[in-house]
Design a protein around this motif. Sequence first.
Motif, short mmCIF file in Angstrom:
data_model
loop_
_atom_site.label_atom_id
_atom_site.label_comp_id
_atom_site.label_asym_id
_atom_site.label_seq_id
_atom_site.Cartn_x
_atom_site.Cartn_y
_atom_site.Cartn_z
N ARG A 72 -8.71 -8.84 -67.90
CA ARG A 72 -9.75 -9.28 -68.84
C ARG A 72 -9.35 -10.64 -69.36
N GLY A 73 -10.29 -11.58 -69.36
CA GLY A 73 -10.00 -12.92 -69.87
C GLY A 73 -9.28 -13.76 -68.82
N GLU A 74 -8.65 -14.83 -69.33
CA GLU A 74 -8.08 -15.82 -68.40
C GLU A 74 -6.56 -15.72 -68.38
N VAL A 75 -5.98 -15.75 -67.20
CA VAL A 75 -4.51 -15.85 -67.09
C VAL A 75 -4.18 -16.98 -66.13
N ARG A 76 -2.96 -17.48 -66.27
CA ARG A 76 -2.49 -18.55 -65.39
C ARG A 76 -1.25 -18.09 -64.67
N ALA A 77 -1.10 -18.54 -63.43
CA ALA A 77 0.09 -18.18 -62.65
C ALA A 77 0.28 -19.23 -61.57
N ASP A 78 1.49 -19.31 -61.03
CA ASP A 78 1.69 -20.21 -59.90
C ASP A 78 0.86 -19.72 -58.71
N VAL A 79 0.93 -18.42 -58.46
CA VAL A 79 0.24 -17.86 -57.28
C VAL A 79 -0.63 -16.68 -57.70
N CYS A 80 -1.86 -16.66 -57.23
CA CYS A 80 -2.73 -15.50 -57.43
C CYS A 80 -2.92 -14.82 -56.06
N ILE A 81 -2.60 -13.54 -56.02
CA ILE A 81 -2.73 -12.77 -54.77
C ILE A 81 -3.93 -11.85 -54.89
N ILE A 82 -4.79 -11.87 -53.90
CA ILE A 82 -5.96 -10.99 -53.91
C ILE A 82 -5.71 -9.86 -52.91
N GLY A 83 -5.61 -8.62 -53.41
CA GLY A 83 -5.40 -7.46 -52.54
C GLY A 83 -4.01 -6.88 -52.69
N ALA A 84 -3.95 -5.57 -53.02
CA ALA A 84 -2.65 -4.90 -53.23
C ALA A 84 -2.37 -3.89 -52.13
N GLY A 85 -2.30 -4.40 -50.89
CA GLY A 85 -1.77 -3.63 -49.76
C GLY A 85 -0.41 -4.22 -49.40
N TYR A 86 0.06 -3.92 -48.18
CA TYR A 86 1.38 -4.42 -47.78
C TYR A 86 1.45 -5.95 -47.83
#
Length: 432
Positions: free
Chosen positions: A32-46
């Motif tokens: 919820r809302g905005e977060v910042r990160a170096d890397v954003c990963i889409i998908g929680a599989g292997y």
Amino acid sequence: MNLLYANDRAGQFPPSYYAATAIGSREFAPLRGEVRADVCIIGAGYTGLSAALHLRQAGVSVVVVEAHRVGFGASGRNGGQVGSGQRQDQGWIEARYGIERAHRLWDMAQDAKALVKSLIAQHNIPAPFAHGVAHAARSMGSFAQQSSYAEKLARDYGYFEIEVLRGGDFAAIVPSPAYVGGGLDRGAGHIHPLNFCIGLGNAAADAGAQIFGGSPVHHIAGGARPIVQTDKGRVICDTVILATNGYGAGLTRQTAARVMPINNFIIATEPLGADAARVLTQNIAVADDRFVVNYWRLSEDGRLLFGGGESYGYRFPNIIPTVMKPMLQVYPHLRGVRIDYAWGGTLAITPTRMPYAARLGPILTASGYSGHGVALATMAGKLMAQATQGQSAGFDLLTQVAPPAFPGLGGLRWPLLVGAMTWYSLRDRMGW
Ligand SMILES: Cc1cc2nc3c(=O)[nH]c(=O)nc-3n(C[C@H](O)[C@H](O)[C@H](O)COP(=O)(O)OP(=O)(O)OC[C@H]3O[C@@H](n4cnc5c(N)ncnc54)[C@H](O)[C@@H]3O)c2cc1C
């Protein structure tokens, strides 16, 4: 229609044997809302979770956004076979990409199996690695091909793990009337796929990755810093790792052109007791030589977990009859056995059956492991983590062998592909 929602309840595992025996699954709240990160990963599989874990181990800040929950996708539903090599055989790879790259791709796949084993050991993941995958041949021609491939791997790649077994010797470990022999690869193996995925997710979270469940990504906005937009939040980052495999081909045009989602199905029988030895006499997994591969193994409590059948549309067919049919061809004596679990999943294939890995501006992506992703997806996640850190030799190798787009004519592409796949699976059924 969206494959993320076509066959499953939002945020839930399918009703699989794996879900019934899952260990340590955690609920991760939606973003919820905005977060910042170096890397954003889409998908929680292997793919995504291995990338997350390896990035955290390098001290990089990571957010993982997952439409449902950790292990919802193919990683939580598959046959659990940790195969050797790439999905294509080494002869094909040599002819297409040259001897030197073929050796590097073989070594990468060997490292991928070792990576799965070491992650299980390092993080105490309750997915013990059992050695042995048999490749079953239905004809003497197929058996001869398997024998010469085992010889080639020994001669050219120093791989001596495959024992070729003929007739009665093969039937002594795989007592089915459907096969004339096959190769037993002691360097390959099988695991509980969902527990491996859950364990990877927990290790990544414990290492400091922020994981959000129930957070489908709708689009990725470009610009100096990409913005990943979910239902109720967004992530601003430097790099996006797109790890959605068969469930998310639509997020980039390039992926959609090269990666085709297909559905595959598994059933689990009731515990077979002493009769389990009439299915397999050792704790190995088996895959046969059909275009639509039959694959199976025994569960810890002696059930037959049998995978087979494919479909190419959005909706799953009636799974039990779809898988029962090939199961009874392999083990006719199981007619009348009770089926306790039946489930399906969506994986992704490419035109060459080599994975699709690419850099699309600030997006790194890997998918399309073509039914060979337990080890390769785990490795691809690690390679993408390294690539964001400037060590890109492994990821670059994958991008060099990335498949071309599926041939087709605009909007007609999908029906053409479905037609082609149906033709090949029909050949299986007719024994051509
Ligand atoms: C029935 C079946 C049997 C198989 N058997 C084997 C086998 O025995 N051996 C083998 O090596 N391979 C096998 N595979 C293939 C293997 O499971 C996959 O290659 C591997 O799990 C791919 O991992 P992944 O992380 O890339 O994708 P997935 O595990 O599918 O994960 C992708 C995730 O992305 C999420 N996602 C997608 N779109 C979005 C979005 N827009 N926003 C947020 N999240 C999104 C999904 O919810 C999903 O959790 C099988 C696959 C199936 C379905």
